[in-house]
Structures are given as C-alpha cells and as structure tokens.
Design a protein around this motif. Structure first.
Motif, PDB file in Angstrom:
ATOM      1  N   PRO A   1       0.813  -1.202   0.000  1.00 58.52           N
ATOM      2  CA  PRO A   1       0.000   0.000   0.000  1.00 58.52           C
ATOM      3  C   PRO A   1       0.859   1.269   0.000  1.00 58.52           C
ATOM      4  O   PRO A   1       2.006   1.213   0.418  1.00 58.52           O
ATOM      5  CB  PRO A   1      -0.802  -0.109   1.307  1.00 58.52           C
ATOM      6  CG  PRO A   1      -0.161  -1.162   2.117  1.00 58.52           C
ATOM      7  CD  PRO A   1       0.705  -1.985   1.220  1.00 58.52           C
ATOM      8  N   PRO A   2       0.356   2.402  -0.512  1.00 59.54           N
ATOM      9  CA  PRO A   2      -1.055   2.553  -0.882  1.00 59.54           C
ATOM     10  C   PRO A   2      -1.368   2.125  -2.312  1.00 59.54           C
ATOM     11  O   PRO A   2      -2.528   1.889  -2.620  1.00 59.54           O
ATOM     12  CB  PRO A   2      -1.281   4.068  -0.737  1.00 59.54           C
ATOM     13  CG  PRO A   2       0.075   4.669  -1.012  1.00 59.54           C
ATOM     14  CD  PRO A   2       1.086   3.689  -0.507  1.00 59.54           C
ATOM     15  N   VAL A   3      -0.338   2.000  -3.200  1.00 60.40           N
ATOM     16  CA  VAL A   3      -0.689   1.848  -4.617  1.00 60.40           C
ATOM     17  C   VAL A   3       0.044   0.684  -5.311  1.00 60.40           C
ATOM     18  O   VAL A   3       0.064   0.598  -6.529  1.00 60.40           O
ATOM     19  CB  VAL A   3      -0.441   3.177  -5.393  1.00 60.40           C
ATOM     20  CG1 VAL A   3      -1.398   4.263  -4.955  1.00 60.40           C
ATOM     21  CG2 VAL A   3       1.006   3.651  -5.288  1.00 60.40           C
ATOM     22  N   ASN A   4       0.627  -0.220  -4.518  1.00 60.82           N
ATOM     23  CA  ASN A   4       1.387  -1.340  -5.107  1.00 60.82           C
ATOM     24  C   ASN A   4       2.433  -0.853  -6.109  1.00 60.82           C
ATOM     25  O   ASN A   4       2.630  -1.459  -7.168  1.00 60.82           O
ATOM     26  CB  ASN A   4       0.464  -2.349  -5.805  1.00 60.82           C
ATOM     27  CG  ASN A   4      -0.160  -3.338  -4.844  1.00 60.82           C
ATOM     28  OD1 ASN A   4       0.370  -3.573  -3.758  1.00 60.82           O
ATOM     29  ND2 ASN A   4      -1.297  -3.914  -5.229  1.00 60.82           N
ATOM     30  N   SER A   5       3.103   0.255  -5.776  1.00 59.23           N
ATOM     31  CA  SER A   5       4.189   0.682  -6.675  1.00 59.23           C
ATOM     32  C   SER A   5       5.323  -0.331  -6.519  1.00 59.23           C
ATOM     33  O   SER A   5       5.568  -0.871  -5.432  1.00 59.23           O
ATOM     34  CB  SER A   5       4.650   2.097  -6.346  1.00 59.23           C
ATOM     35  OG  SER A   5       5.087   2.173  -5.014  1.00 59.23           O
ATOM     36  N   LEU A   6       5.989  -0.579  -7.646  1.00 57.80           N
ATOM     37  CA  LEU A   6       6.959  -1.675  -7.690  1.00 57.80           C
ATOM     38  C   LEU A   6       8.327  -1.178  -7.210  1.00 57.80           C
ATOM     39  O   LEU A   6       9.221  -0.883  -7.998  1.00 57.80           O
ATOM     40  CB  LEU A   6       7.018  -2.244  -9.110  1.00 57.80           C
ATOM     41  CG  LEU A   6       5.683  -2.851  -9.595  1.00 57.80           C
ATOM     42  CD1 LEU A   6       5.668  -3.036 -11.102  1.00 57.80           C
ATOM     43  CD2 LEU A   6       5.398  -4.176  -8.892  1.00 57.80           C
ATOM     44  N   SER A   7       8.457  -1.086  -5.906  1.00 54.20           N
ATOM     45  CA  SER A   7       9.732  -0.686  -5.309  1.00 54.20           C
ATOM     46  C   SER A   7      10.715  -1.849  -5.419  1.00 54.20           C
ATOM     47  O   SER A   7      10.327  -2.985  -5.714  1.00 54.20           O
ATOM     48  CB  SER A   7       9.528  -0.338  -3.834  1.00 54.20           C
ATOM     49  OG  SER A   7       9.123  -1.506  -3.140  1.00 54.20           O
ATOM     50  N   LEU A   8      11.976  -1.569  -5.124  1.00 55.11           N
ATOM     51  CA  LEU A   8      12.988  -2.641  -5.194  1.00 55.11           C
ATOM     52  C   LEU A   8      12.659  -3.769  -4.217  1.00 55.11           C
ATOM     53  O   LEU A   8      12.733  -4.951  -4.564  1.00 55.11           O
ATOM     54  CB  LEU A   8      14.381  -2.047  -4.898  1.00 55.11           C
ATOM     55  CG  LEU A   8      15.556  -3.019  -4.983  1.00 55.11           C
ATOM     56  CD1 LEU A   8      15.631  -3.707  -6.337  1.00 55.11           C
ATOM     57  CD2 LEU A   8      16.866  -2.298  -4.689  1.00 55.11           C
ATOM     58  N   GLU A   9      12.262  -3.402  -3.019  1.00 55.76           N
ATOM     59  CA  GLU A   9      11.940  -4.448  -2.036  1.00 55.76           C
ATOM     60  C   GLU A   9      10.731  -5.267  -2.472  1.00 55.76           C
ATOM     61  O   GLU A   9      10.707  -6.487  -2.336  1.00 55.76           O
ATOM     62  CB  GLU A   9      11.656  -3.817  -0.670  1.00 55.76           C
ATOM     63  CG  GLU A   9      12.914  -3.363   0.032  1.00 55.76           C
ATOM     64  CD  GLU A   9      12.679  -3.046   1.493  1.00 55.76           C
ATOM     65  OE1 GLU A   9      11.546  -2.668   1.837  1.00 55.76           O
ATOM     66  OE2 GLU A   9      13.639  -3.167   2.274  1.00 55.76           O
ATOM     67  N   PHE A  10       9.733  -4.570  -3.020  1.00 54.70           N
ATOM     68  CA  PHE A  10       8.526  -5.269  -3.458  1.00 54.70           C
ATOM     69  C   PHE A  10       8.853  -6.197  -4.639  1.00 54.70           C
ATOM     70  O   PHE A  10       8.423  -7.361  -4.673  1.00 54.70           O
ATOM     71  CB  PHE A  10       7.466  -4.231  -3.828  1.00 54.70           C
ATOM     72  CG  PHE A  10       6.116  -4.782  -4.173  1.00 54.70           C
ATOM     73  CD1 PHE A  10       5.618  -5.925  -3.573  1.00 54.70           C
ATOM     74  CD2 PHE A  10       5.314  -4.138  -5.111  1.00 54.70           C
ATOM     75  CE1 PHE A  10       4.355  -6.419  -3.897  1.00 54.70           C
ATOM     76  CE2 PHE A  10       4.064  -4.613  -5.441  1.00 54.70           C
ATOM     77  CZ  PHE A  10       3.584  -5.759  -4.843  1.00 54.70           C
TER      78      PHE A  10
END
Ligand SMILES: CCCCC/C=C\C/C=C\CCC/C=C/C(=O)SCCNC(=O)CCNC(=O)[C@H](O)C(C)(C)COP(=O)(O)OP(=O)(O)OC[C@H]1O[C@@H](n2cnc3c(N)ncnc32)[C@H](O)[C@@H]1OP(=O)(O)O
Length: 300
Positions: free
Chosen positions: A63-72
């Motif tokens: 959250p909030p927007v499922n942005s594709l961070s490195l960790e994600f």
C-alpha cells in the motif's frame, strides 16, 4: 527456467522470504483449500495456495498503490521462484490486495534523485521480474482489480490471460510518455505482440490508459467482468488452461515468447546502462519531479 535473481546479497538478506504473514499465519486457511492449508508469503506478497487445484493466488499488497519498489520486486521474485520450483503448483493468479489499484507501476522514487548504482540495481530487478513472469512455466492469469498503468500494465501483459474488473475508474496502458519518459523496447514489444503494431504505436505515443470497454476492444485485456466476478472468472479460466497437458502448453508458450525475451536477454547489461543514462538526465529528472508534484497536488 534458470534465471538468477540478480539482486545484491544485501538486498536479499534484508528481506525475510517466506516470513509468515501476520493474520494469515494465525490460522486463516486459503480459500477453497480445505483444512490445514495456510496462506504464506512475505510482508508485501500474500500467497493463498490451493494445492488440490494446483493453483496459488498471489496478492500484491504494497500500500497505498502497489508501486513496484525494489523491495517489493524482490519479494515478488522470491514468491514466484518458490512457486515455480514447487511441483504442487501449475498455475498462479496475480491480483491486488490494495482496493482499486492493481499496481501504480514502477516506483518513481526508485528512479528520482537516486545514484546510478541504485538505478542499475533497480532496473535489473525490473528486468528480472518481467523475464520471470513472461517466461514462467506456470499458467499465469492476471485478475486485474484496479488501475494498472505503465509497469503495472507490463506485469498484466506478461500474464497468459487478463481479466479486468468493469469499473470506469480503472484503466490500463503504457502511459510513460505522459510522465515525459519512454517505455523501453521490451515493454513496447510486449504491447505490440498483444494489440498489434498500429494500435501500439498510437497507444505508446499518446500514453493511452484504456478504460475497461476500450481495453477489451483493443485487446489489451482478454475479458472484462463485473468487479465481484474477477476472481471467480480467473479461476474458471485457469481450469481451462490447466486442462491442457503442461509439457505441450509450456513448449508452445516458450516457442511464442522466447524470441521477445531473447531480445532483452541478449543485451541486458546494455539495457541497464541505457536506462541509467536516460533516467539520470537532468531533463528526465525534472520531468519526474513535475509528475511527482502533480501527484501530490492532486490530493489538494
Ligand atoms: C533514447 C534512449 C532510451 C533508453 C531508454 C531506456 C529505458 C527507458 C527509461 C525509463 C523507463 C521507465 C518506465 C517506467 C514505468 C513506470 O511504471 S513509471 C510509473 C507510472 N505510474 C503512474 O503514472 C501512476 C502514478 N500514480 C497515479 O496516477 C495515482 O497514484 C493512482 C495510481 C491512480 C492512485 O491514485 P490515488 O488512489 O488517488 O492515490 P495517490 O495518487 O494519492 O497516491 C498515493 C501515494 O502513492 C504515491 N504514488 C503513486 N504512484 C506512485 C508511483 N508509481 N511511484 C511512487 N509513488 C507513487 C503518490 O505520490 C502518493 O504519495 P504520498 O501519499 O503523497 O506520499
């Protein structure tokens, strides 16, 4: 598929793969799985296994927007690798746990104000996720229950089949030009493969985000269904795909997709360098700044 998850050991060590998910671990059985089958995953990726069906539902929850961070991205990769290596599973459904948002795409904060080494590491992870989903031996179905721009659209396009919720607030497309950036050649290739050259040419240049009816018409999704039927439809579609013998389907998928993946595989390092050079330009950093400010102002 023997892909290495090419992330720095530190990045991986920071994560706790297969950490039990709070709540899920406390006894929530996976839907349709019967007694004893528990959800698992990592902080940002919830996996609901249905071993009897050979299917796992992978819910993105960053959250909030499922942005594709490195960790994600790293957690998604670890989940996918684990499912791919577990013979119990023949198919996965990728969906979102964030209401109204499938994924806001690549995390802009991983590309804005970062040093070249970080951008390179980030881009390698983006490449890796694409290759893993696009070439997966599993049947991959996207249950797209929210807006899905840019990197979110790429993730959807990499699935074998896409079901989109019929909600006028949702849209899907490669909107990079609206941010003053460009979709890399492999994003473009996947879109061209899906909707054809002319439609992709217009969509990419104009940064189209297709609402559900247009998305269906242009073929960027395969099916549009009422919001409350997205998951059940994905399940029924999965059953159709799993009726095909795995080896025949997998070889056919590889035949169709390998030439596209090979274009990146043959020049991964050059692609990383191009990305880093491009994203580090002052003009591009300014564009990202303006876009991020717009997102802030929108809130009022
Ligand atoms: C010639 C040589 C060429 C070489 C080329 C080589 C390579 C190519 C170069 C670059 C390629 C880059 C490819 C990029 C792909 C991408 O995916 S870029 C990301 C695109 N995404 C978007 O445009 C979506 C932006 N977000 C939104 O439109 C909205 O946030 C929303 C998803 C519709 C949700 O709206 P709402 O529910 O109203 O939520 P908010 O807007 O308030 O957002 C909440 C917070 O989340 C932050 N945020 C949103 N999106 C992102 C994101 N993508 N990354 C990071 N953060 C994001 C937003 O700022 C809010 O933050 P705060 O709460 O204000 O802190």
């Amino acid at each position: 598929m023997a892909l290495t998850v090419g992330l720095r050991p530190l990045t991986r060590a920071l994560l706790r793969p297969w950490a039990r998910v709070p709540g899920a671990a406390l006894g929530r059985p996976a839907a349709g799985s019967g007694d004893g089958v528990r959800c698992f995953g990592s902080p940002r990726v919830l996996v609901e296994p249905d071993p009897a069906a050979g299917v796992a539902v992978m819910k993105m929850r960053n959250p909030p927007v499922n942005s594709l961070s490195l960790e994600f991205l790293t957690e998604l990769l670890i989940s996918l690798e684990k499912l791919e290596n577990d013979k119990t599973f023949r198919g996965i459904i990728i969906t979102s746990d964030c209401p109204g948002i499938f994924s806001a795409g690549l995390d802009l904060l991983e590309m804005y104000g970062r040093d070249p080494a970080h951008c390179a590491e980030y881009w390698k992870a983006v490449q890796e996720l694409w290759l893993r989903v696009y070439l997966s031996n599993l049947v991959v179905i996207g249950a797209i229950n929210g807006i899905s721009p840019a990197g979110g659209c790429l993730l959807s396009l990499s699935c074998d089949y896409r079901v989109l919720a019929n909600n006028p607030k949702y849209a899907i497309g490669l909107n990079e030009t609206l941010l003053g950036i460009i979709a890399p050649f492999w994003f473009k290739d996947v879109l061209v493969n899906t909707i054809g050259h002319r439609a992709a040419e217009r969509a990419l240049q104009l940064g189209f985000l297709f609402p559900p009816s247009d998305a269906l018409q242009v073929g960027i999704v395969d099916q549009v269904v009422p919001e409350d039927q997205v998951q059940s439809t994905a399940r029924s579609v999965m059953a159709q795909w799993l009726a095909i013998p795995d080896h025949a389907r997998q070889l056919t998928k590889n035949l169709v997709r390998k030439p596209t993946a090979d274009r990146l595989l043959q020049q991964r390092d050059a692609d990383i360098q191009n990305f880093v050079r491009f994203i580090s330009r002052d003009s591009i950093q300014k564009s990202l700044h303006v876009y991020l400010e717009k997102l802030k102002q929108k809130k009022g």
